[in-house]
Scaffold this motif. Structure first.
Motif, PDB file in Angstrom:
ATOM      1  N   VAL A 195      63.716 -26.588  -6.001  1.00  0.00           N
ATOM      2  CA  VAL A 195      63.843 -27.951  -5.487  1.00  0.00           C
ATOM      3  C   VAL A 195      62.461 -28.595  -5.562  1.00  0.00           C
ATOM      4  N   LEU A 196      62.401 -29.711  -6.282  1.00  0.00           N
ATOM      5  CA  LEU A 196      61.142 -30.418  -6.488  1.00  0.00           C
ATOM      6  C   LEU A 196      61.160 -31.721  -5.707  1.00  0.00           C
ATOM      7  N   GLN A 197      60.068 -31.975  -4.994  1.00  0.00           N
ATOM      8  CA  GLN A 197      59.952 -33.230  -4.248  1.00  0.00           C
ATOM      9  C   GLN A 197      58.860 -34.094  -4.882  1.00  0.00           C
ATOM     10  N   LEU A 198      59.245 -35.301  -5.281  1.00  0.00           N
ATOM     11  CA  LEU A 198      58.281 -36.267  -5.838  1.00  0.00           C
ATOM     12  C   LEU A 198      58.254 -37.478  -4.922  1.00  0.00           C
ATOM     13  N   MET A 199      57.115 -37.743  -4.299  1.00  0.00           N
ATOM     14  CA  MET A 199      57.003 -38.934  -3.448  1.00  0.00           C
ATOM     15  C   MET A 199      56.192 -39.988  -4.220  1.00  0.00           C
ATOM     16  N   ILE A 200      56.792 -41.160  -4.387  1.00  0.00           N
ATOM     17  CA  ILE A 200      56.194 -42.196  -5.227  1.00  0.00           C
ATOM     18  C   ILE A 200      54.891 -42.709  -4.613  1.00  0.00           C
ATOM     19  N   ARG A 201      53.862 -42.798  -5.437  1.00  0.00           N
ATOM     20  CA  ARG A 201      52.566 -43.331  -4.977  1.00  0.00           C
ATOM     21  C   ARG A 201      52.636 -44.850  -4.889  1.00  0.00           C
ATOM     22  N   GLU A 202      51.964 -45.399  -3.908  1.00  0.00           N
ATOM     23  CA  GLU A 202      51.894 -46.864  -3.825  1.00  0.00           C
ATOM     24  C   GLU A 202      51.026 -47.397  -4.953  1.00  0.00           C
ATOM     25  N   GLN A 203      50.028 -46.620  -5.303  1.00  0.00           N
ATOM     26  CA  GLN A 203      49.086 -46.990  -6.352  1.00  0.00           C
ATOM     27  C   GLN A 203      48.825 -45.752  -7.201  1.00  0.00           C
ATOM     28  N   PRO A 204      48.725 -45.900  -8.528  1.00  0.00           N
ATOM     29  CA  PRO A 204      48.360 -44.716  -9.320  1.00  0.00           C
ATOM     30  C   PRO A 204      47.010 -44.166  -8.854  1.00  0.00           C
ATOM     31  N   PRO A 205      46.761 -42.869  -9.051  1.00  0.00           N
ATOM     32  CA  PRO A 205      45.520 -42.265  -8.550  1.00  0.00           C
ATOM     33  C   PRO A 205      44.285 -42.666  -9.358  1.00  0.00           C
ATOM     34  N   VAL A 206      44.498 -43.286 -10.527  1.00  0.00           N
ATOM     35  CA  VAL A 206      43.367 -43.668 -11.386  1.00  0.00           C
ATOM     36  C   VAL A 206      43.572 -45.083 -11.923  1.00  0.00           C
ATOM     37  N   GLU A 207      42.460 -45.729 -12.265  1.00  0.00           N
ATOM     38  CA  GLU A 207      42.546 -47.065 -12.876  1.00  0.00           C
ATOM     39  C   GLU A 207      42.431 -46.930 -14.382  1.00  0.00           C
ATOM     40  N   LEU A 208      43.351 -47.548 -15.081  1.00  0.00           N
ATOM     41  CA  LEU A 208      43.384 -47.402 -16.538  1.00  0.00           C
ATOM     42  C   LEU A 208      43.196 -48.740 -17.232  1.00  0.00           C
ATOM     43  N   LYS A 209      42.534 -48.685 -18.404  1.00  0.00           N
ATOM     44  CA  LYS A 209      42.425 -49.897 -19.212  1.00  0.00           C
ATOM     45  C   LYS A 209      43.743 -50.162 -19.928  1.00  0.00           C
ATOM     46  N   ASP A 210      44.431 -49.076 -20.302  1.00  0.00           N
ATOM     47  CA  ASP A 210      45.705 -49.229 -20.997  1.00  0.00           C
ATOM     48  C   ASP A 210      46.564 -47.990 -20.734  1.00  0.00           C
TER      49      ASP A 210
END
Length: 291
Positions: free
Chosen positions: A205-220
């Motif tokens: 059983v896998l639990q994925l809790m959605i992040r409010e913000q990605p953990p990193v900032e990306l240019k693309d």
């Protein structure tokens, strides 16, 4: 008092009543262990106000346990043979809606809008067929649905890959893709003996809790995932060789300089890089190679 669906006896009775035969192509394995179902529902923290999306309800074993706790359950079932079965087994519950549709082709945003209240806490909870686990999970994550999280029973090996940490053999592009959108953890391992028919492998059983913000900032974002996939093309090769293979040997010098600038040793392998290092690498590659 209704007898629970998820017992060997009741499951067998339902299958016999409808003369149901399992389709291998649909990866049908039905759960016959109530404790495990209760654990799944509690890992999803389903409360009286929660809305639940279920995928592949089968004969309704998990659906029933969700319906007892949630405000509403909307279940996607692809197999038309199961639609009358579910209408029967779930008839005691007026808070369940079964949609006869392939979730991979469905507009889940529209379904959420039509079926749930605004600002309602929504969880995806499912016992997913092995053969479409990754496409379903990636669709749910990439479409950035207004959901709080996903709790799914999947193949143990896939759960370990999704929740893997850098530097482990299970860590790869799937781990990074999932962990970009959500925090991932394996809640429990489930033996194959609690399914009818028994699968060949254990589940988790896998639990994925959605992040409010990605953990990193990306240019693309697209380029980031392209870089990550490229870095794992051949796991035994170094990050430098995999990037050369992807971007072209004529970029030898640029790639070497970029790795130095990012303070990433060119002899490292993709599986040793954290998501932060991949973000820095892809942002730098994007600036230097995409100008």
């Amino acid at each position: 008092m209704n007898k629970d669906i998820a017992t060997p006896l009741r499951t067998r009775a339902i299958l016999e009543k409808y003369n149901f035969s399992f389709k291998k192509s649909l990866g049908q394995n039905f759960l016959i262990d109530l404790n495990i179902l209760h654990n799944i529902v509690s890992a999803a923290n389903v409360q009286s106000e929660t809305g639940v999306i279920e995928i592949g309800p089968g004969i309704g074993a998990l659906t029933e346990q969700l319906a007892k706790k949630a405000k509403k359950v909307v279940a996607f079932e692809i197999d038309n043979r199961l639609i009358p079965v579910l209408a029967d087994t779930l008839s005691p519950y007026n808070n369940v809606k079964v949609i006869h549709h392939d979730v991979l082709k469905a507009n889940v945003h529209e379904v959420i809008q039509a079926e749930f209240e605004e600002q309602q806490q929504i969880m995806v909870v499912a016992n997913l067929p092995y053969y479409v686990t990754t496409p379903i999970l990636m669709k749910l994550l990439e479409e950035q649905l207004p959901i709080q999280g996903i709790v799914v029973m999947i193949q143990k090996e896939v759960a370990e890959r999704i929740a893997a940490k850098p530097g482990t053999k299970d860590y790869g592009s799937l781990s990074i893709a999932a962990q970009y959108y959500a925090t991932a953890k394996t809640v429990m391992t489930v033996p194959k003996t609690v399914f009818v028919p028994q699968p060949n492998v254990d589940s988790a059983v896998l639990q994925l809790m959605i992040r409010e913000q990605p953990p990193v900032e990306l240019k693309d974002e697209t380029f980031f995932f392209e870089t990550v996939r490229a870095s794992f093309t051949q796991r035994r090769k170094t990050i430098y060789n995999n990037l050369l293979h992807h971007f072209g040997r004529d970029k030898k010098e640029e790639i070497s300089l970029i790795l130095t600038e990012c303070q990433i040793d060119p002899s490292r392998r993709g599986e040793t890089l954290s998501i932060e290092e991949f973000a820095l690498l892809s942002n730098t590659l994007y600036s230097k190679l995409k100008k």
